[in-house]
Design a protein around this motif. Structure first.
Motif, PDB file in Angstrom:
ATOM      1  N   ASN A   1      41.329  93.275  -1.436  1.00 35.54           N
ATOM      2  CA  ASN A   1      42.293  94.376  -1.483  1.00 35.54           C
ATOM      3  C   ASN A   1      43.294  94.196  -2.608  1.00 35.54           C
ATOM      4  O   ASN A   1      43.705  95.164  -3.256  1.00 35.54           O
ATOM      5  CB  ASN A   1      43.033  94.465  -0.143  1.00 35.54           C
ATOM      6  N   ALA A   2      43.664  92.942  -2.859  1.00 38.00           N
ATOM      7  CA  ALA A   2      44.584  92.654  -3.958  1.00 38.00           C
ATOM      8  C   ALA A   2      43.941  92.996  -5.303  1.00 38.00           C
ATOM      9  O   ALA A   2      44.582  93.562  -6.197  1.00 38.00           O
ATOM     10  CB  ALA A   2      45.005  91.194  -3.928  1.00 38.00           C
TER      11      ALA A   2
ATOM     12  N   LYS B   1      45.404  87.089  -7.293  1.00 40.34           N
ATOM     13  CA  LYS B   1      45.660  85.925  -6.436  1.00 40.34           C
ATOM     14  C   LYS B   1      47.150  85.784  -6.151  1.00 40.34           C
ATOM     15  O   LYS B   1      47.554  85.448  -5.026  1.00 40.34           O
ATOM     16  CB  LYS B   1      45.120  84.662  -7.103  1.00 40.34           C
TER      17      LYS B   1
ATOM     18  N   HIS C   1      48.140  88.284  -3.586  1.00 41.48           N
ATOM     19  CA  HIS C   1      47.721  87.860  -2.246  1.00 41.48           C
ATOM     20  C   HIS C   1      48.630  86.757  -1.717  1.00 41.48           C
ATOM     21  O   HIS C   1      48.912  86.695  -0.515  1.00 41.48           O
ATOM     22  CB  HIS C   1      46.261  87.399  -2.282  1.00 41.48           C
TER      23      HIS C   1
ATOM     24  N   PHE D   1      45.176  92.497   4.735  1.00 33.03           N
ATOM     25  CA  PHE D   1      45.214  92.555   3.271  1.00 33.03           C
ATOM     26  C   PHE D   1      44.574  91.282   2.733  1.00 33.03           C
ATOM     27  O   PHE D   1      45.149  90.198   2.785  1.00 33.03           O
ATOM     28  CB  PHE D   1      46.663  92.671   2.780  1.00 33.03           C
ATOM     29  N   LYS D   2      43.357  91.434   2.217  1.00 34.27           N
ATOM     30  CA  LYS D   2      42.604  90.295   1.722  1.00 34.27           C
ATOM     31  C   LYS D   2      42.627  90.252   0.199  1.00 34.27           C
ATOM     32  O   LYS D   2      43.145  91.160  -0.452  1.00 34.27           O
ATOM     33  CB  LYS D   2      41.168  90.364   2.240  1.00 34.27           C
ATOM     34  N   LEU D   3      42.025  89.203  -0.370  1.00 36.54           N
ATOM     35  CA  LEU D   3      41.999  89.071  -1.821  1.00 36.54           C
ATOM     36  C   LEU D   3      41.288  90.262  -2.461  1.00 36.54           C
ATOM     37  O   LEU D   3      41.693  90.742  -3.529  1.00 36.54           O
ATOM     38  CB  LEU D   3      41.315  87.767  -2.226  1.00 36.54           C
TER      39      LEU D   3
ATOM     40  N   PHE E   1      51.596  88.324  -0.250  1.00 36.84           N
ATOM     41  CA  PHE E   1      51.307  88.870   1.078  1.00 36.84           C
ATOM     42  C   PHE E   1      51.408  87.783   2.144  1.00 36.84           C
ATOM     43  O   PHE E   1      51.886  88.031   3.265  1.00 36.84           O
ATOM     44  CB  PHE E   1      49.909  89.494   1.102  1.00 36.84           C
ATOM     45  N   LYS E   2      50.976  86.589   1.797  1.00 36.88           N
ATOM     46  CA  LYS E   2      50.968  85.494   2.771  1.00 36.88           C
ATOM     47  C   LYS E   2      52.377  85.027   3.144  1.00 36.88           C
ATOM     48  O   LYS E   2      52.535  84.226   4.079  1.00 36.88           O
ATOM     49  CB  LYS E   2      50.157  84.315   2.228  1.00 36.88           C
TER      50      LYS E   2
END
Length: 260
Positions: free
Chosen positions: A61-62, A12, A15, A57-59, A18-19
């Protein structure tokens, strides 16, 4: 917090990093380039090393990236992992600055190939803690984290109770009769545990090479280690026996080849 819960939290956090993405168009590259203001991970480094798709890139993917940092192929591998494998995966993540996953995998592959054995998860965990974590650190690897949690409370956490009873010290060698008998008994028990796990290709030859007294005198206790806590010295038997017995199995294989 369990290891899985902790690692989910790291996914998390990854992610969240990434945001923080901002983008701009690079006319020379003729595509968007991205910048980040991360708080938890060196995101740019992860992008390069794990081929992260910066546009999607989603959770999930994380979670996949965290699993890779734990030495697994994918996050779902945790669902069928043994407790020992989960602990080993956590330790690989927690010590990524000390041991790279690639070096660890290569090390295991070399042991299994050279000795014609298949190591189980508990044995791998023992090797990792005894060989990789107990030794002095000479090489440091890239740590993808911006900061490391020093005190992580996990399910199998440390024992907080500290005994106030003084422990016996070994101050001279050779060991007295009672201590020597106990150390030799512990060494033979350790040999049997390792022997059973590695299943040597030439078991009789491997057994013939085993000498508990020699192991205690030359590999566990030496004069330069004194004085040493007696219980700690006993604990070294398990640690040192892993590599020692594997070497005996390799010697037995060489002898078998020469006999043929």
């Amino acid at each position: 917090m369990t290891p899985i819960e902790y690692l989910k939290l790291q996914a998390k956090n990854l992610h969240k990093d990434f945001k923080t993405q901002t983008s701009s168009f690079d006319p020379k590259l003729r595509r968007n380039v991205y910048d980040y203001d991360p708080k938890f991970f060196k995101f740019d480094l992860l992008v390069d090393d794990f081929n992260i798709n910066e546009e999607n890139f989603k959770l999930g993917n994380a979670l996949h990236v965290i699993a890779k940092l734990c030495g697994l192929d994918k996050w779902s591998d945790f669902s069928k992992a043994s407790p020992a494998k989960i602990e080993l995966s956590f330790l690989l993540y927690d010590n990524m600055d000390r041991v790279s996953v690639r070096d660890w995998v290569d090390y295991l592959s070399r042991i299994e190939t050279e000795n014609k054995v298949k190591l189980d998860d508990e044995f791998k965990l023992q090797i990792f803690t005894d060989v990789f974590l107990e030794g002095e650190q000479d090489i440091y690897y890239d740590d993808y984290r911006l900061s490391k949690d020093e005190d992580i409370e996990i399910e199998w956490g440390k024992d907080d109770s500290v005994s106030s009873v003084p422990t016996t010290k070994i101050s001279s060698l050779p060991l007295n009769k009672d201590d020597r008998e106990e150390f030799i008994t512990a060494a033979n028990q350790a040999f049997e545990r390792v022997f059973e796990r590695i299943e040597p290709e030439n078991p009789e030859l491997t057994r013939s090479l085993w000498d508990a007294e020699k192991f205690i005198d030359e590999d566990v206790l030496t004069p330069d280690m004194l004085p040493i806590d007696r219980n700690y010295a006993l604990s070294l038997i398990d640690s040192f026996s892993v590599g020692y017995v594997i070497q005996l199995a390799a010697q037995a294989d060489d002898q078998a080849l020469n006999l043929n």
